[in-house]
Design a protein around this motif. Structure first.
Motif, PDB file in Angstrom:
ATOM      1  N   CYS A 148       0.965  -1.091  -0.057  1.00 19.00           N
ATOM      2  CA  CYS A 148       0.004  -0.077  -0.026  1.00 19.00           C
ATOM      3  C   CYS A 148       0.823   1.158  -0.070  1.00 19.00           C
ATOM      4  CB  CYS A 148      -0.873  -0.019   1.291  1.00 19.00           C
ATOM      5  SG  CYS A 148      -2.060   1.515   1.305  1.00 19.00           S
ATOM      6  N   GLN A 176      -3.098   0.627  -3.745  1.00 18.92           N
ATOM      7  CA  GLN A 176      -2.248  -0.639  -3.812  1.00 18.92           C
ATOM      8  C   GLN A 176      -1.406  -0.672  -5.108  1.00 18.92           C
ATOM      9  OE1 GLN A 176      -4.371  -4.457  -4.931  1.00 18.92           O
ATOM     10  NE2 GLN A 176      -3.902  -5.097  -3.052  1.00 18.92           N
ATOM     11  N   CYS A 200      -6.395   1.659  -0.563  1.00 13.29           N
ATOM     12  CA  CYS A 200      -5.923   0.677   0.661  1.00 13.29           C
ATOM     13  C   CYS A 200      -5.837   1.294   1.724  1.00 13.29           C
ATOM     14  CB  CYS A 200      -4.700   0.028   0.082  1.00 13.29           C
ATOM     15  SG  CYS A 200      -3.208   1.050  -0.254  1.00 13.29           S
TER      16      CYS A 200
END
Length: 200
Positions: A148, A176, A200
């Motif tokens: 992330c 991501q 994320c």
């Protein structure tokens, strides 16, 4: 008179025999206790001796590759921060951290930002780096990472005025990213770094 002398000598013999038996018993016990002590010492030493081979056992190659690949990926992003923050783009040798498509794309994007008079300052945070695949037995050992990437503290500003550049409000600041890291003769290099378009 002779009988009493014989009795006396018999008594002396019995006492000598008894003393000899006692002495032998004492020596035997001492011998046993000594050998037992040695056995105890040996038993005390044996665990440490048996533990030493385990402590000196070589690390698992796959575990080592994963650890080194993650460290190389973090170093790559530290180098990226320096590259984008330098208007001349000469403060870091990115080829020491990246190769192939990752190197080409990063250099091209950094040059594009600099040609517009922009630099990026601040920090990039990499959270939850996870190895999804590791190949250590091939010609080029490689690891695939999913992370992330948090760029919320990585700000685009004008190099001359230091004023923030207006950017779209709906852009992803935490997303991501899937990356490939390969081990070259010179060391680990990031060879691809692909945003997935997912928060994320």
């Amino acid at each position: 008179m002779k009988r009493r002398a014989d009795q006396n000598s018999a008594v002396h013999l019995r006492r000598f025999a008894a003393a000899t038996v006692t002495l032998c018993t004492a020596l035997a016990l001492a011998g046993c206790s000594s050998s037992d002590a040695k056995k105890d010492e040996a038993s005390d030493e044996s665990p440490s001796a048996s533990q030493s081979p385990a402590s000196s056992a070589p690390a698992d190659p796959e575990w080592t590759a994963k650890k080194e690949a993650i460290a190389a990926y973090k170093a790559y992003w530290q180098a990226m921060e320096k590259l984008y923050a330098d208007p001349d783009g000469k403060s870091v040798r990115l080829d020491q951290y990246a190769a192939s498509a990752a190197l080409t794309n990063a250099q091209k994007d950094a040059k594009l930002a600099h040609d517009r008079g922009n630099v990026l300052v601040g920090d990039v945070a990499i959270t939850e780096p996870t190895v999804t695949k590791a190949e250590t037995n091939g010609k080029i050992p490689n690891v695939i990472l999913t992370s992330c990437l948090d760029i919320s503290k990585w700000e685009t500003i004008k190099a001359k005025t230091k004023k923030p550049v207006d950017l779209p409000d709906n852009r992803l600041l935490k997303y991501q990213i899937v990356s490939a890291v390969e081990r070259y003769p010179e060391g680990w290099r990031v060879t691809s770094d692909e945003p997935q378009g997912k928060s994320c």
